[in-house]
Design a protein around this motif. Sequence first.
Motif, mmCIF file in Angstrom:
data_model
loop_
_atom_site.group_PDB
_atom_site.id
_atom_site.type_symbol
_atom_site.label_atom_id
_atom_site.label_comp_id
_atom_site.label_asym_id
_atom_site.label_seq_id
_atom_site.Cartn_x
_atom_site.Cartn_y
_atom_site.Cartn_z
ATOM 1 N N GLN A 58 -11.506 58.192 95.919
ATOM 2 C CA GLN A 58 -10.485 56.965 95.594
ATOM 3 C C GLN A 58 -9.190 57.398 94.629
ATOM 4 O O GLN A 58 -8.371 58.609 94.662
ATOM 5 C CB GLN A 58 -11.501 57.128 93.724
ATOM 6 N N THR A 59 -8.511 56.382 94.975
ATOM 7 C CA THR A 59 -6.769 56.703 94.498
ATOM 8 C C THR A 59 -6.219 55.589 93.713
ATOM 9 O O THR A 59 -6.996 54.024 93.469
ATOM 10 C CB THR A 59 -6.087 56.364 95.792
ATOM 11 N N LEU A 60 -6.093 55.180 92.580
ATOM 12 C CA LEU A 60 -4.741 55.007 91.723
ATOM 13 C C LEU A 60 -4.307 54.034 92.484
ATOM 14 O O LEU A 60 -3.678 55.092 92.736
ATOM 15 C CB LEU A 60 -4.391 55.945 90.824
ATOM 16 N N THR A 61 -3.418 53.022 92.321
ATOM 17 C CA THR A 61 -2.894 52.470 93.310
ATOM 18 C C THR A 61 -2.170 51.563 92.039
ATOM 19 O O THR A 61 -0.733 50.864 92.721
ATOM 20 C CB THR A 61 -3.654 50.992 94.231
ATOM 21 N N CYS A 62 -2.135 51.153 90.636
ATOM 22 C CA CYS A 62 -0.562 50.970 90.054
ATOM 23 C C CYS A 62 -1.162 51.779 88.704
ATOM 24 O O CYS A 62 -2.650 52.061 88.377
ATOM 25 C CB CYS A 62 -0.652 49.022 89.913
ATOM 26 N N PRO A 63 0.148 51.795 88.240
ATOM 27 C CA PRO A 63 0.972 52.250 87.215
ATOM 28 C C PRO A 63 -0.868 52.165 85.653
ATOM 29 O O PRO A 63 -0.964 51.325 85.662
ATOM 30 C CB PRO A 63 1.733 52.517 86.601
ATOM 31 N N ALA A 64 -1.264 52.750 85.594
ATOM 32 C CA ALA A 64 -2.290 52.667 84.067
ATOM 33 C C ALA A 64 -1.237 52.893 83.005
ATOM 34 O O ALA A 64 0.067 52.182 82.481
ATOM 35 C CB ALA A 64 -3.290 54.211 83.610
ATOM 36 N N VAL A 65 -1.913 51.312 82.153
ATOM 37 C CA VAL A 65 -1.036 50.857 80.945
ATOM 38 C C VAL A 65 -2.065 50.776 79.624
ATOM 39 O O VAL A 65 -3.098 51.112 79.321
ATOM 40 C CB VAL A 65 -0.315 49.502 81.384
ATOM 41 N N PHE A 66 -1.570 51.175 78.623
ATOM 42 C CA PHE A 66 -2.323 50.465 76.869
ATOM 43 C C PHE A 66 -2.198 49.509 76.879
ATOM 44 O O PHE A 66 -1.378 48.634 76.098
ATOM 45 C CB PHE A 66 -1.683 51.697 76.017
ATOM 46 N N ASN A 67 -3.470 48.870 76.691
ATOM 47 C CA ASN A 67 -3.758 48.134 75.059
ATOM 48 C C ASN A 67 -3.369 48.283 73.759
ATOM 49 O O ASN A 67 -4.600 48.440 73.378
ATOM 50 C CB ASN A 67 -5.413 47.063 75.976
ATOM 51 N N LYS A 68 -2.850 47.727 73.113
ATOM 52 C CA LYS A 68 -2.267 48.092 72.246
ATOM 53 C C LYS A 68 -3.906 46.624 71.515
ATOM 54 O O LYS A 68 -3.636 47.042 70.017
ATOM 55 C CB LYS A 68 -1.063 47.811 71.243
ATOM 56 N N HIS A 69 -3.598 46.004 72.233
ATOM 57 C CA HIS A 69 -4.705 45.367 71.084
ATOM 58 C C HIS A 69 -6.184 45.832 70.689
ATOM 59 O O HIS A 69 -7.035 45.547 69.533
ATOM 60 C CB HIS A 69 -4.851 43.865 71.234
ATOM 61 N N THR A 70 -6.333 46.539 71.403
ATOM 62 C CA THR A 70 -7.958 47.112 71.988
ATOM 63 C C THR A 70 -8.249 48.296 71.990
ATOM 64 O O THR A 70 -9.299 48.907 71.791
ATOM 65 C CB THR A 70 -8.646 46.556 73.112
ATOM 66 N N GLU B 277 4.536 62.697 93.816
ATOM 67 C CA GLU B 277 3.437 62.318 92.837
ATOM 68 C C GLU B 277 3.281 61.150 91.773
ATOM 69 O O GLU B 277 2.634 60.354 91.678
ATOM 70 C CB GLU B 277 3.012 63.830 92.905
ATOM 71 N N ILE B 278 4.597 61.194 91.376
ATOM 72 C CA ILE B 278 4.354 59.677 90.088
ATOM 73 C C ILE B 278 4.395 58.882 90.248
ATOM 74 O O ILE B 278 5.348 58.648 90.910
ATOM 75 C CB ILE B 278 5.923 61.090 89.204
ATOM 76 N N GLN B 279 3.689 57.647 89.768
ATOM 77 C CA GLN B 279 3.620 56.753 90.191
ATOM 78 C C GLN B 279 3.909 55.377 89.114
ATOM 79 O O GLN B 279 5.144 54.766 89.824
ATOM 80 C CB GLN B 279 2.231 56.283 90.990
ATOM 81 N N GLY B 280 3.806 56.101 88.013
ATOM 82 C CA GLY B 280 4.111 55.551 86.615
ATOM 83 C C GLY B 280 4.442 56.181 85.190
ATOM 84 O O GLY B 280 3.428 56.732 85.102
ATOM 85 N N ILE B 281 5.217 55.785 84.435
ATOM 86 C CA ILE B 281 5.521 56.052 83.729
ATOM 87 C C ILE B 281 5.795 54.554 82.070
ATOM 88 O O ILE B 281 6.122 54.076 82.855
ATOM 89 C CB ILE B 281 6.420 57.008 83.059
ATOM 90 N N GLU B 282 4.876 54.630 80.868
ATOM 91 C CA GLU B 282 4.678 54.221 80.268
ATOM 92 C C GLU B 282 4.442 54.294 79.481
ATOM 93 O O GLU B 282 3.715 54.895 79.041
ATOM 94 C CB GLU B 282 2.914 52.310 80.212
ATOM 95 N N GLU B 283 5.644 53.724 77.902
ATOM 96 C CA GLU B 283 4.923 53.763 76.431
ATOM 97 C C GLU B 283 3.282 53.455 76.115
ATOM 98 O O GLU B 283 2.492 52.341 76.580
ATOM 99 C CB GLU B 283 6.160 53.040 75.624
ATOM 100 N N GLU B 284 3.442 54.356 74.991
ATOM 101 C CA GLU B 284 1.413 54.079 74.842
ATOM 102 C C GLU B 284 1.867 53.148 73.353
ATOM 103 O O GLU B 284 2.479 52.810 73.131
ATOM 104 C CB GLU B 284 0.973 54.909 74.798
ATOM 105 N N ARG B 285 0.807 54.059 72.677
ATOM 106 C CA ARG B 285 1.240 53.142 70.923
ATOM 107 C C ARG B 285 2.215 53.094 70.479
ATOM 108 O O ARG B 285 2.843 52.552 69.777
ATOM 109 C CB ARG B 285 -0.037 53.852 70.360
ATOM 110 N N ASP B 286 3.146 54.039 70.416
ATOM 111 C CA ASP B 286 4.246 54.111 69.920
ATOM 112 C C ASP B 286 5.356 55.284 71.094
ATOM 113 O O ASP B 286 5.019 55.503 72.308
ATOM 114 C CB ASP B 286 4.521 54.802 68.651
ATOM 115 N N CYS B 287 6.397 55.139 70.389
ATOM 116 C CA CYS B 287 7.494 56.327 71.861
ATOM 117 C C CYS B 287 7.310 57.652 71.574
ATOM 118 O O CYS B 287 8.179 58.119 72.765
ATOM 119 C CB CYS B 287 8.916 55.641 71.363
ATOM 120 N N ASP B 288 6.403 57.882 71.027
ATOM 121 C CA ASP B 288 6.287 58.989 71.587
ATOM 122 C C ASP B 288 5.256 59.752 71.396
ATOM 123 O O ASP B 288 4.649 61.603 72.483
ATOM 124 C CB ASP B 288 6.155 60.377 69.630
ATOM 125 N N HIS B 289 4.573 58.115 72.648
ATOM 126 C CA HIS B 289 3.270 58.774 73.100
ATOM 127 C C HIS B 289 3.455 57.857 74.942
ATOM 128 O O HIS B 289 3.791 56.799 74.718
ATOM 129 C CB HIS B 289 1.973 58.810 72.812
#
Length: 302
Positions: free
Chosen positions: A65-77, A23-35
């Motif tokens: 619909q299907t998610l086909t690549c891991p979501a990422v967080f844009n820290k600039h916006t 089930e897991i496609q990807g894990i990405e860091e968000e705004r800091d190392c705790d998210h």
Amino acid sequence: MAALCEGYTLCGLVRAPNQLSSEIQGIEEERDCDHVIVTKSARSVTLYKVSDQKPLGSWTVKQGQTLTCPAVFNKHTNEYVAVSDNKVIRIWKEDDVILDKTFKATVSADVWKVHCALVGGPAVLFQRGAVRLLDSLLSAPQQPVEEVLVQEEAIRWSTSIVAETQQLIIFTTELKGDNFLYLQRLNPNSVQKYRLEPEEPGLSPLSFWASYRDKNICLLYLYPNGHVYQSLVSVRGPAVDEGSQVVPLPRDQLLSLPVGEELLEAASAIFLDDAHVAVVGVPHPSAGPGKGKGSLKIPVKL
């Protein structure tokens, strides 16, 4: 053996070939190392707070619909970016509730992955090897996208690194049993290409890890036979010209893990610091026959 320090490092997911339905496609860091952002391969993206293991928000694409690549967080916006059905780029904020009502744009070619860096903003890597900055791509979503890779060549792994204030997209490919490394500069736009030295017949790397150190890209890669190699690539290397011969990539063997007679089915290796490598594998790299998966911290003198 040194003790693990506080904190954590996000590692690439280990998935055996017979577990493609994970089930897991990807894990990405968000705004800091705790998210962190967890993308499920089917339809959902969930934001978690690591310290208390609680979900802070979740977004789902519509049925069909299907998610086909891991979501990422844009820290600039402070926005999330994901791709559904290979060509639909979706952008939303944390307070958005219904994902289908947020911004989306359809591009002209299939996307491999979106990479975010502290410099230069998100970059989109297409399945055929082209790279575009997200802002430039969204200004004309249907712009033509060139094919960098030759026929039957396919991307196996990619990452983004900031080196000397420049954002680099690094990816590896496989073609008829041969493996290649690409370094794509975004400003100015140029690409370096190298051929990885062959291992035993039929063996390709299970994982890659890249970092920037002493004006070089340090590439760590692990094979099913337990061999762990390091290659150093200068970020000032010459760009490849069309039709020119591909340069072989020198390597040094750092480790030979005791895998026994059974090859690793899936594994990842990363640098923890200048003297330690962490390895996770299926089966466990230090386990005997019949043992399961696990992790291992190994001191390495570099």
